[in-house]
Design a protein around this motif. Structure first.
Motif, PDB file in Angstrom:
ATOM      1  N   GLU A  30      34.928   3.523  43.645  1.00 35.73           N
ATOM      2  CA  GLU A  30      35.698   2.496  42.843  1.00 35.73           C
ATOM      3  C   GLU A  30      37.257   2.465  43.256  1.00 35.73           C
ATOM      4  N   GLU A  31      37.782   1.239  43.260  1.00 39.15           N
ATOM      5  CA  GLU A  31      39.245   1.022  43.271  1.00 39.15           C
ATOM      6  C   GLU A  31      39.954   1.409  42.194  1.00 39.15           C
ATOM      7  N   LEU A  32      41.036   2.435  42.553  1.00 34.33           N
ATOM      8  CA  LEU A  32      41.787   2.912  41.315  1.00 34.33           C
ATOM      9  C   LEU A  32      42.965   2.033  41.118  1.00 34.33           C
ATOM     10  N   PRO A  33      43.348   2.223  39.784  1.00 31.97           N
ATOM     11  CA  PRO A  33      44.503   1.256  39.748  1.00 31.97           C
ATOM     12  C   PRO A  33      45.634   1.995  40.089  1.00 31.97           C
ATOM     13  N   PRO A  34      46.844   0.981  40.294  1.00 27.92           N
ATOM     14  CA  PRO A  34      48.111   1.682  41.012  1.00 27.92           C
ATOM     15  C   PRO A  34      48.518   2.779  39.962  1.00 27.92           C
ATOM     16  N   PRO A  35      49.195   3.819  40.716  1.00 25.14           N
ATOM     17  CA  PRO A  35      49.840   4.965  39.645  1.00 25.14           C
ATOM     18  C   PRO A  35      50.886   4.576  38.880  1.00 25.14           C
ATOM     19  N   GLU A  36      51.247   5.026  37.719  1.00 24.25           N
ATOM     20  CA  GLU A  36      52.048   4.640  37.042  1.00 24.25           C
ATOM     21  C   GLU A  36      53.516   4.868  37.729  1.00 24.25           C
ATOM     22  N   SER A  37      54.764   3.965  37.354  1.00 24.64           N
ATOM     23  CA  SER A  37      55.994   4.280  38.149  1.00 24.64           C
ATOM     24  C   SER A  37      56.698   5.421  37.653  1.00 24.64           C
ATOM     25  N   ILE A  38      57.535   6.025  38.630  1.00 23.43           N
ATOM     26  CA  ILE A  38      58.261   7.137  38.381  1.00 23.43           C
ATOM     27  C   ILE A  38      59.352   6.851  37.224  1.00 23.43           C
ATOM     28  N   GLY A  39      59.644   5.594  37.357  1.00 28.45           N
ATOM     29  CA  GLY A  39      60.752   5.133  36.145  1.00 28.45           C
ATOM     30  C   GLY A  39      59.833   5.109  34.634  1.00 28.45           C
ATOM     31  N   SER A  40      58.637   4.530  34.600  1.00 28.83           N
ATOM     32  CA  SER A  40      57.916   4.773  33.551  1.00 28.83           C
ATOM     33  C   SER A  40      57.626   6.095  32.955  1.00 28.83           C
ATOM     34  N   LEU A  41      57.403   7.021  34.059  1.00 25.60           N
ATOM     35  CA  LEU A  41      57.108   8.419  33.530  1.00 25.60           C
ATOM     36  C   LEU A  41      58.260   9.015  32.932  1.00 25.60           C
ATOM     37  N   ALA A  92      48.720  12.287  37.895  1.00 23.38           N
ATOM     38  CA  ALA A  92      48.185  13.791  38.052  1.00 23.38           C
ATOM     39  C   ALA A  92      47.962  14.556  36.260  1.00 23.38           C
ATOM     40  N   MET A  93      48.471  13.856  35.407  1.00 24.84           N
ATOM     41  CA  MET A  93      48.283  14.262  34.175  1.00 24.84           C
ATOM     42  C   MET A  93      48.423  13.183  32.948  1.00 24.84           C
ATOM     43  N   ILE A 144      54.325  18.531  35.815  1.00 26.18           N
ATOM     44  CA  ILE A 144      52.979  18.354  36.594  1.00 26.18           C
ATOM     45  C   ILE A 144      52.695  17.022  36.965  1.00 26.18           C
ATOM     46  N   ALA A 145      52.855  16.148  36.055  1.00 27.76           N
ATOM     47  CA  ALA A 145      52.665  14.807  35.941  1.00 27.76           C
ATOM     48  C   ALA A 145      53.784  14.136  36.943  1.00 27.76           C
ATOM     49  N   LEU A 146      55.118  14.673  36.895  1.00 32.05           N
ATOM     50  CA  LEU A 146      55.920  14.183  37.747  1.00 32.05           C
ATOM     51  C   LEU A 146      55.650  14.714  39.202  1.00 32.05           C
ATOM     52  N   LEU A 147      55.329  15.827  39.542  1.00 31.86           N
ATOM     53  CA  LEU A 147      55.039  16.363  40.685  1.00 31.86           C
ATOM     54  C   LEU A 147      54.133  15.747  41.291  1.00 31.86           C
ATOM     55  N   GLY A 148      52.828  15.532  40.731  1.00 34.42           N
ATOM     56  CA  GLY A 148      51.939  14.798  41.205  1.00 34.42           C
ATOM     57  C   GLY A 148      52.098  13.513  41.690  1.00 34.42           C
ATOM     58  N   ARG A 149      52.882  12.773  40.840  1.00 32.72           N
ATOM     59  CA  ARG A 149      53.215  11.311  41.265  1.00 32.72           C
ATOM     60  C   ARG A 149      54.306  11.328  42.404  1.00 32.72           C
ATOM     61  N   VAL A 150      55.075  12.165  42.608  1.00 36.14           N
ATOM     62  CA  VAL A 150      55.897  12.280  43.655  1.00 36.14           C
ATOM     63  C   VAL A 150      55.515  12.829  45.007  1.00 36.14           C
ATOM     64  N   LEU A 151      54.862  13.909  45.012  1.00 41.30           N
ATOM     65  CA  LEU A 151      54.022  14.553  46.264  1.00 41.30           C
ATOM     66  C   LEU A 151      52.763  13.787  46.363  1.00 41.30           C
ATOM     67  N   PHE A 152      51.991  13.388  45.581  1.00 43.88           N
ATOM     68  CA  PHE A 152      50.498  12.825  46.018  1.00 43.88           C
ATOM     69  C   PHE A 152      50.548  11.440  45.745  1.00 43.88           C
TER      70      PHE A 152
END
Length: 361
Positions: free
Chosen positions: A238-249, A180-181, A168-176
């Protein structure tokens, strides 16, 4: 099987453990030792508590929710944790000692429920799940199934729990392109999966999603009404921090899959392998404040797991029956793929049956 009145023993033992859980809930996320100081203390004046202050449930009621030394109010959470844990232990005692006699499963379910109570209160207040609690869940699951000679159920469950949440975390990061988690949720479901096994893990997730959706909609409605009453655009987004990189995930996913986060509790230097320090949270950081619609998912996952433990037998039977019906229906609908469908459904059903059979422990 034990006499019906003995559920009271579960209530008493559970409330006593709930008293210790209050220590865990306060100290663990704040980086305080659970054993030093050895005596509990008032969170306001820090005065050590005496023997009359330590009776589960009764001490809070007798003192009317105030410290005997500074007379300051004590959070009602201390009472509710003891009552909730006592009620859960009483329910588990009823299911696995009175209605049926499976003390091994009941004992580990009680320990797991207590760890999840701590998760609920910590995550709801502070938006973190301490690694120590996630490690305890995984240890409980592996220990229970190892003793019960159903270790594959724990391993499949841990793998499925990790895979579902990390996926779910990976899909959320890639698609949106969003986080996501939370990582704590991924680690928690790895441990919960080890305890429950695969057959209860999917119902657990369904319950969590439904509960989170209902509460989320309610909180969004409350937040919208609050903004309207205060005059709308007073609050800037509120300005959100940048999402985690896919590599880090991917790196952290592998880290959790092999349980290296648990090793890191005892050997923090291991985090240098991925260029990090020990994953401790700073709960005193004032730079981030959750909005009214910021909802931690961990408490709902924990609630779903507790429901699955309390009603394990009917949920496991329903899961097993459903898998059998899917196998039969699919083989009738697609005769050419009958062998593949039946083998796949039977594999899933085997895991469910093994988990259902572990009730006999």
């Amino acid at each position: 099987m034990a006499p019906e009145w003995s559920w009271v023993l579960g209530l008493v033992f559970g409330a006593a453990v709930g008293s210790f859980l209050n220590v865990v809930i306060y100290r663990l996320p704040r980086g305080l030792s659970l054993s030093n100081p050895s005596r509990s203390f008032c969170p306001n004046c820090k005065h050590p508590l005496g023997f009359p202050d330590l009776f589960p449930l009764f001490s809070y009621l007798v003192s009317r929710g105030k410290c005997r030394y500074c007379q300051q109010p004590v959070a009602s959470r201390y009472f509710w944790v003891e009552l909730l844990n006592g009620a859960l232990w009483a329910g588990i005692w009823w299911q696995f000692v009175i209605v049926s006699y499976h003390p091994l499963r009941g004992s580990f379910y009680a320990l797991t429920a207590s760890a999840l109570v701590a998760v609920i209160f910590i995550d709801w207040e502070l938006y973190i799940i301490p690694d120590e609690l996630n490690a305890a869940l995984l240890v409980f699951g592996i220990a229970y199934h190892a003793i019960n000679k159903t270790l594959p159920v724990a391993l499949y469950g841990a793998l499925l729990g990790w895979g579902l949440l990390w996926g779910i975390a990976l899909l959320g990061r890639v698609l949106f392109r969003k986080d996501a988690m939370g990582h704590g949720d991924i680690k928690m479901m790895r441990g919960v999966g080890a305890v429950l096994g695969p057959s209860l893990l999917v119902p657990n997730l369904v319950i969590a999603v439904v509960a989170g959706l209902v509460v989320g909609i309610a909180m969004i409605a409350v937040a919208s009404r609050s903004r309207q009453e205060e005059g709308a655009a007073q609050e800037e987004e509120e300005e959100l921090p940048p999402p985690e990189s896919i590599g880090s995930l991917f790196i952290h996913g592998a880290w959790y899959l092999f349980g290296l986060d648990i090793v890191g509790i005892a050997v923090p230097k291991i985090y240098k392998l991925i260029g990090e320090t020990s994953s401790e949270e700073n709960i005193d950081d004032e730079n981030w404040k959750p909005s009214l619609t910021t909802i931690p998912f961990g408490p709902y996952l924990a609630i779903g797991a507790i429901i699955c433990m309390l009603f394990a037998a009917p949920i496991e039977k329903a899961t097993s029956d459903y898998l059998k019906s899917v196998s039969h229906s699919a083989s009738l609908a697609h005769p050419g793929a009958k062998g593949f469908v039946v083998r796949g459904a039977n594999s899933l059903n085997w895991v469910a049956v093994r988990a259902e059979g572990s009730i006999g422990a």
